[in-house]
Design a protein around this motif. Structure first.
Motif, mmCIF file in Angstrom:
data_model
loop_
_atom_site.group_PDB
_atom_site.id
_atom_site.type_symbol
_atom_site.label_atom_id
_atom_site.label_comp_id
_atom_site.label_asym_id
_atom_site.label_seq_id
_atom_site.Cartn_x
_atom_site.Cartn_y
_atom_site.Cartn_z
ATOM 1 N N GLN A 125 11.080 70.098 93.339
ATOM 2 C CA GLN A 125 10.170 70.243 92.201
ATOM 3 C C GLN A 125 9.600 68.882 91.806
ATOM 4 N N TRP A 126 10.451 67.872 91.801
ATOM 5 C CA TRP A 126 10.044 66.518 91.459
ATOM 6 C C TRP A 126 8.988 66.024 92.445
ATOM 7 N N LEU A 127 9.253 66.212 93.744
ATOM 8 C CA LEU A 127 8.315 65.747 94.761
ATOM 9 C C LEU A 127 6.988 66.497 94.718
ATOM 10 N N SER A 128 7.039 67.772 94.354
ATOM 11 C CA SER A 128 5.810 68.565 94.311
ATOM 12 C C SER A 128 5.034 68.363 93.014
ATOM 13 N N GLY A 129 5.622 67.628 92.065
ATOM 14 C CA GLY A 129 4.954 67.403 90.783
ATOM 15 C C GLY A 129 5.069 68.591 89.850
ATOM 16 N N LYS A 130 5.976 69.506 90.130
ATOM 17 C CA LYS A 130 6.134 70.718 89.319
ATOM 18 C C LYS A 130 7.363 70.656 88.426
ATOM 19 N N GLU A 131 7.665 69.472 87.920
ATOM 20 C CA GLU A 131 8.796 69.339 87.011
ATOM 21 C C GLU A 131 8.478 70.038 85.694
ATOM 22 N N SER A 132 9.523 70.563 85.056
ATOM 23 C CA SER A 132 9.302 71.210 83.760
ATOM 24 C C SER A 132 8.846 70.166 82.750
ATOM 25 N N SER A 133 7.980 70.577 81.850
ATOM 26 C CA SER A 133 7.419 69.626 80.887
ATOM 27 C C SER A 133 7.751 70.052 79.459
ATOM 28 N N SER A 134 9.016 70.220 79.195
ATOM 29 C CA SER A 134 9.484 70.587 77.868
ATOM 30 C C SER A 134 9.406 69.367 76.952
ATOM 31 N N ASN A 135 9.209 69.608 75.679
ATOM 32 C CA ASN A 135 9.172 68.526 74.694
ATOM 33 C C ASN A 135 10.552 68.241 74.107
ATOM 34 N N GLN A 136 11.554 68.964 74.596
ATOM 35 C CA GLN A 136 12.924 68.794 74.119
ATOM 36 C C GLN A 136 13.416 67.386 74.436
ATOM 37 N N THR A 137 14.040 66.756 73.462
ATOM 38 C CA THR A 137 14.630 65.439 73.684
ATOM 39 C C THR A 137 16.113 65.487 73.342
ATOM 40 N N TYR A 138 16.838 64.530 73.916
ATOM 41 C CA TYR A 138 18.278 64.496 73.749
ATOM 42 C C TYR A 138 18.732 63.071 73.460
ATOM 43 N N THR A 139 19.815 62.948 72.729
ATOM 44 C CA THR A 139 20.448 61.649 72.528
ATOM 45 C C THR A 139 21.420 61.412 73.678
ATOM 46 N N ARG A 140 21.918 60.187 73.781
ATOM 47 C CA ARG A 140 22.879 59.877 74.839
ATOM 48 C C ARG A 140 24.126 60.750 74.699
ATOM 49 N N SER A 141 24.617 60.930 73.477
ATOM 50 C CA SER A 141 25.834 61.738 73.309
ATOM 51 C C SER A 141 25.580 63.204 73.681
ATOM 52 N N GLU A 142 24.392 63.718 73.391
ATOM 53 C CA GLU A 142 24.073 65.095 73.790
ATOM 54 C C GLU A 142 24.030 65.226 75.317
ATOM 55 N N VAL A 143 23.440 64.245 75.963
ATOM 56 C CA VAL A 143 23.344 64.263 77.428
ATOM 57 C C VAL A 143 24.728 64.191 78.058
ATOM 58 N N THR A 144 25.577 63.316 77.543
ATOM 59 C CA THR A 144 26.915 63.183 78.124
ATOM 60 C C THR A 144 27.699 64.481 77.966
ATOM 61 N N GLN A 145 27.498 65.186 76.855
ATOM 62 C CA GLN A 145 28.178 66.472 76.658
ATOM 63 C C GLN A 145 27.595 67.551 77.567
ATOM 64 N N LEU A 146 26.267 67.620 77.663
ATOM 65 C CA LEU A 146 25.616 68.628 78.502
ATOM 66 C C LEU A 146 26.005 68.503 79.969
ATOM 67 N N LEU A 147 26.078 67.275 80.456
ATOM 68 C CA LEU A 147 26.331 67.041 81.877
ATOM 69 C C LEU A 147 27.777 66.671 82.182
ATOM 70 N N ASN A 148 28.596 66.610 81.145
ATOM 71 C CA ASN A 148 30.006 66.261 81.309
ATOM 72 C C ASN A 148 30.162 64.906 82.006
ATOM 73 N N LEU A 149 29.465 63.911 81.463
ATOM 74 C CA LEU A 149 29.500 62.545 81.991
ATOM 75 C C LEU A 149 29.934 61.596 80.882
ATOM 76 N N SER A 150 30.439 60.444 81.258
ATOM 77 C CA SER A 150 30.774 59.438 80.257
ATOM 78 C C SER A 150 29.558 58.549 80.009
ATOM 79 N N PRO A 151 29.472 57.947 78.824
ATOM 80 C CA PRO A 151 28.374 57.007 78.561
ATOM 81 C C PRO A 151 28.362 55.846 79.560
ATOM 82 N N GLU A 152 29.535 55.440 80.031
ATOM 83 C CA GLU A 152 29.613 54.344 81.003
ATOM 84 C C GLU A 152 28.946 54.725 82.320
#
Length: 157
Positions: free
Chosen positions: A20-47
């Motif tokens: 999708q990225w290569l074809s230029g068809k990425e989703s274009s949502s206006n949703q934004t996230y903070t670092r803590s939201e992203v780490t929770q969504l993806l189960n990743l550490s801030p580090e």
């Protein structure tokens, strides 16, 4: 077997996101996230996120106050990176994919990931996600079949 199949599905999802990225068809949502939201969504550490930024895998826009703001674009890129890292692709292979995708939309994703550059570390030669997972699934099926045969032989009904 269940774990291998889950990893395989995540790998296929990552490939779909890259396509999708290569074809230029990425989703274009206006949703934004903070670092803590992203780490929770993806189960990743801030580090881990900081590490990806330091190594050039991810560029995150900042607000005027300096805080990072993540959009669907960054979220999808992080899903790709997370999946490829979980599948033991090297940072070099992932960076190669990102850099190649920025300049050329024509190449095979699998070929980009599996073909180390002339001066890349020998570790990157092992970057073969789909092939490795398919091979592991086949081997796991063989083991299961052998175990089932052994059980039938040792404990006939």
């Amino acid at each position: 077997m269940a774990h291998l199949k889950q990893e395989y599905q995540l790998a296929l999802e990552a490939i779909q996101l890259v396509e999708q990225w290569l074809s230029g068809k990425e989703s274009s949502s206006n949703q934004t996230y903070t670092r803590s939201e992203v780490t929770q969504l993806l189960n990743l550490s801030p580090e881990i996120l900081r590490n990806w930024e330091r190594n050039g895998l991810l560029t995150v826009p900042r607000l005027p106050n300096g805080y990072r703001i993540y959009t669907e674009r960054e979220l999808n890129r992080m899903k790709i990176i997370r999946t490829l890292r979980a599948a033991h692709y090297s940072m070099n292979a992932i960076l190669r994919l990102i850099n190649t995708a920025e300049h050329s939309k024509e190449q095979s994703i699998k070929e980009i990931l599996d073909t180390p550059g002339e001066f890349e570390d020998i570790v990157t030669v092992t970057d073969r996600l789909i092939y490795s997972l398919e091979e592991a699934i086949d081997k796991a099926k063989e083991v299961i079949q052998l175990l089932e045969t052994k059980i039938m032989y040792d404990f006939p009904r």
